[in-house]
Motif scaffolding. Structure first.
Motif, PDB file in Angstrom:
ATOM      1  N   UNK A 187       0.938  -1.349   0.091  1.00  0.00           N
ATOM      2  CA  UNK A 187      -0.095  -0.103  -0.069  1.00  0.00           C
ATOM      3  C   UNK A 187       0.816   1.284  -0.039  1.00  0.00           C
ATOM      4  N   UNK A 188       2.033   1.221   0.317  1.00  0.00           N
ATOM      5  CA  UNK A 188       3.184   2.367   0.060  1.00  0.00           C
ATOM      6  C   UNK A 188       3.257   2.679  -1.303  1.00  0.00           C
ATOM      7  N   UNK A 189       3.326   1.640  -2.098  1.00  0.00           N
ATOM      8  CA  UNK A 189       3.671   1.960  -3.596  1.00  0.00           C
ATOM      9  C   UNK A 189       2.291   2.243  -4.429  1.00  0.00           C
ATOM     10  N   UNK A 190       1.371   1.541  -3.986  1.00  0.00           N
ATOM     11  CA  UNK A 190       0.136   1.354  -4.954  1.00  0.00           C
ATOM     12  C   UNK A 190      -1.051   1.114  -4.333  1.00  0.00           C
ATOM     13  N   UNK A 191      -2.358   1.169  -5.379  1.00  0.00           N
ATOM     14  CA  UNK A 191      -3.794   1.087  -4.750  1.00  0.00           C
ATOM     15  C   UNK A 191      -4.144   2.083  -3.715  1.00  0.00           C
ATOM     16  N   UNK A 192      -3.510   3.125  -3.605  1.00  0.00           N
ATOM     17  CA  UNK A 192      -4.070   4.371  -3.174  1.00  0.00           C
ATOM     18  C   UNK A 192      -5.146   4.626  -3.721  1.00  0.00           C
ATOM     19  N   UNK A 193      -6.269   5.376  -2.912  1.00  0.00           N
ATOM     20  CA  UNK A 193      -7.366   5.991  -3.076  1.00  0.00           C
ATOM     21  C   UNK A 193      -7.261   7.548  -3.518  1.00  0.00           C
ATOM     22  N   UNK A 194      -7.811   7.948  -4.696  1.00  0.00           N
ATOM     23  CA  UNK A 194      -7.599   9.225  -5.064  1.00  0.00           C
ATOM     24  C   UNK A 194      -8.801   9.876  -5.132  1.00  0.00           C
ATOM     25  N   UNK A 195      -9.071  11.028  -4.160  1.00  0.00           N
ATOM     26  CA  UNK A 195     -10.225  11.759  -4.305  1.00  0.00           C
ATOM     27  C   UNK A 195      -9.819  13.060  -5.290  1.00  0.00           C
ATOM     28  N   UNK A 196     -10.161  13.027  -6.363  1.00  0.00           N
ATOM     29  CA  UNK A 196      -9.751  14.073  -7.284  1.00  0.00           C
ATOM     30  C   UNK A 196     -10.232  15.334  -6.943  1.00  0.00           C
ATOM     31  N   UNK A 197     -11.467  15.585  -6.714  1.00  0.00           N
ATOM     32  CA  UNK A 197     -12.065  16.919  -6.491  1.00  0.00           C
ATOM     33  C   UNK A 197     -11.395  17.484  -4.968  1.00  0.00           C
ATOM     34  N   UNK A 198     -11.053  16.682  -4.032  1.00  0.00           N
ATOM     35  CA  UNK A 198     -10.243  17.335  -2.950  1.00  0.00           C
ATOM     36  C   UNK A 198      -8.770  17.273  -2.919  1.00  0.00           C
ATOM     37  N   UNK A 199      -7.881  16.733  -4.143  1.00  0.00           N
ATOM     38  CA  UNK A 199      -6.651  16.746  -4.183  1.00  0.00           C
ATOM     39  C   UNK A 199      -6.037  15.938  -3.103  1.00  0.00           C
ATOM     40  N   UNK A 200      -6.775  14.813  -2.808  1.00  0.00           N
ATOM     41  CA  UNK A 200      -6.123  13.994  -1.829  1.00  0.00           C
ATOM     42  C   UNK A 200      -5.596  12.489  -2.440  1.00  0.00           C
ATOM     43  N   UNK A 201      -4.554  12.077  -2.108  1.00  0.00           N
ATOM     44  CA  UNK A 201      -4.073  10.409  -2.199  1.00  0.00           C
ATOM     45  C   UNK A 201      -3.919  10.032  -0.960  1.00  0.00           C
ATOM     46  N   UNK A 202      -4.773   8.858  -0.889  1.00  0.00           N
ATOM     47  CA  UNK A 202      -4.821   8.205   0.438  1.00  0.00           C
ATOM     48  C   UNK A 202      -4.438   6.968   0.445  1.00  0.00           C
ATOM     49  N   UNK A 203      -3.266   6.580   1.320  1.00  0.00           N
ATOM     50  CA  UNK A 203      -3.190   5.067   1.374  1.00  0.00           C
ATOM     51  C   UNK A 203      -4.138   4.233   1.697  1.00  0.00           C
ATOM     52  N   UNK A 204      -4.311   3.029   0.991  1.00  0.00           N
ATOM     53  CA  UNK A 204      -5.613   2.222   1.247  1.00  0.00           C
ATOM     54  C   UNK A 204      -5.183   0.814   1.316  1.00  0.00           C
ATOM     55  N   UNK A 205      -4.753   0.355   2.435  1.00  0.00           N
ATOM     56  CA  UNK A 205      -4.039  -0.927   2.565  1.00  0.00           C
ATOM     57  C   UNK A 205      -5.233  -2.186   2.500  1.00  0.00           C
ATOM     58  N   UNK A 206      -4.585  -3.498   2.229  1.00  0.00           N
ATOM     59  CA  UNK A 206      -5.637  -4.488   2.344  1.00  0.00           C
ATOM     60  C   UNK A 206      -6.220  -4.681   3.646  1.00  0.00           C
TER      61      UNK A 206
END
Length: 296
Positions: A187-206
């Motif tokens: 989850x540190x390298x990929x799979x993040x949730x992107x909230x485009x309208x808020x400009x947020x990239x969130x780690x989203x681990x299994x």
């Protein structure tokens, strides 16, 4: 894209708008040793279903991404004359019954619903009341889970569930959907949730669950490595179901013909949709009061 990064911890975190309203929840994970086993069993059950289901091209190549998915539950929209269960082939229906009866899947469903109850009690109340009304009026409908207020579920079956930038405009606009990530990706390298309208990239681990208003917030995922796998389990509530109940168990066309004044009032409400939507999102400092008022 440029944006702010959020590291996902095990304890819940809330996303607040400028007025302090809860517009998203990074729900963390239950604090017990069995959760990792639950996630592993849920993932295995979904992978088994992927191998046994038969998919149409529209199930694997769609506007949300390029991966097989299958939805189950109660829905209303797209020309339906009344609420009904989503239909599938005999083979796929049997696989869905197996998934819905899997204890690990049931636990994911219950956790998502409980997070909704705690952080979005007004939305939870709308879902709960609508579901109860539909059960009374349409007893033939089959609901996915006894421990969840959500009306429908989509199993995103991987092995690389990476979604494009999208919204789920069929969902209740003022509501929240629950998303649980599964798999073995880093989850540190990929799979993040992107909230485009808020400009947020969130780690989203299994094993993590996130609640967002998916009908109005554009969202998607960062890709994962080639040998990794990512699946997801989502729950949501079609806005059409809520309108069906609000319209007195009638279509919009029937309301327009039979009750012009009620139909006109509904159109005026739509014009103030953004302002009305905000009312359903609790102010963080008032969560205790809202839970006492809206949850039995």
């Amino acid at each position: 894209m440029q944006g702010y990064g959020l590291t996902y911890g095990r304890s819940p975190q809330t996303l607040l708008d400028k007025n302090g309203r809860v517009i998203g929840v990074l729900a963390g994970q239950p604090r017990d040793d069995d959760w990792e086993l639950t996630i592993s069993q849920a993932c295995a059950a979904m992978e088994n279903a992927r191998e046994r289901c038969a998919f149409k091209l529209s199930d694997t190549h769609h506007r949300r991404g390029l991966y097989p998915c299958i939805a189950v539950g109660v829905s209303y929209g797209g020309g339906q004359q009344e609420p009904s269960n989503l239909q599938h082939s005999k083979t796929n229906q049997q696989e869905l019954r197996t998934l819905l009866s899997e204890p690990a899947i049931k636990r994911l469903a219950g956790f998502g619903s409980s997070i909704l109850c705690h952080y979005a009690p007004k939305v939870h109340k709308v879902y709960s009341n609508t579901k109860a009304s539909l059960k009374d009026m349409h007893p033939h409908l089959e609901w996915n889970f006894h421990n969840s207020v959500f009306a429908a579920t989509t199993f995103n079956l991987g092995p690389s569930t990476v979604t494009f930038d999208h919204t789920d405009n069929g969902n209740f606009a003022s509501g929240m959907c629950s998303i649980t990530a599964l798999g073995n990706f880093n989850p540190t390298n990929g799979g993040h949730l992107i909230l485009f309208d808020l400009g947020l990239i969130i780690q989203f681990p299994p094993g993590a669950t996130i609640l967002i208003p998916s009908a109005i917030l554009r969202h998607g995922n960062i890709s994962i490595a080639p040998l990794e796998k990512r699946l997801s389990f989502t729950q949501y509530f079609a806005g059409g179901l809520i309108r069906w109940v609000d319209y007195g168990f009638r279509t919009e066309k029937a309301v327009k013909q039979q009750s012009p004044e009620a139909w006109h009032a509904a159109q005026l409400q739509r014009q103030t949709r953004v302002e009305e939507a905000a009312v359903y999102f609790s102010i963080f400092k008032e969560l205790g009061k809202d839970c006492s008022e809206y949850i039995p």
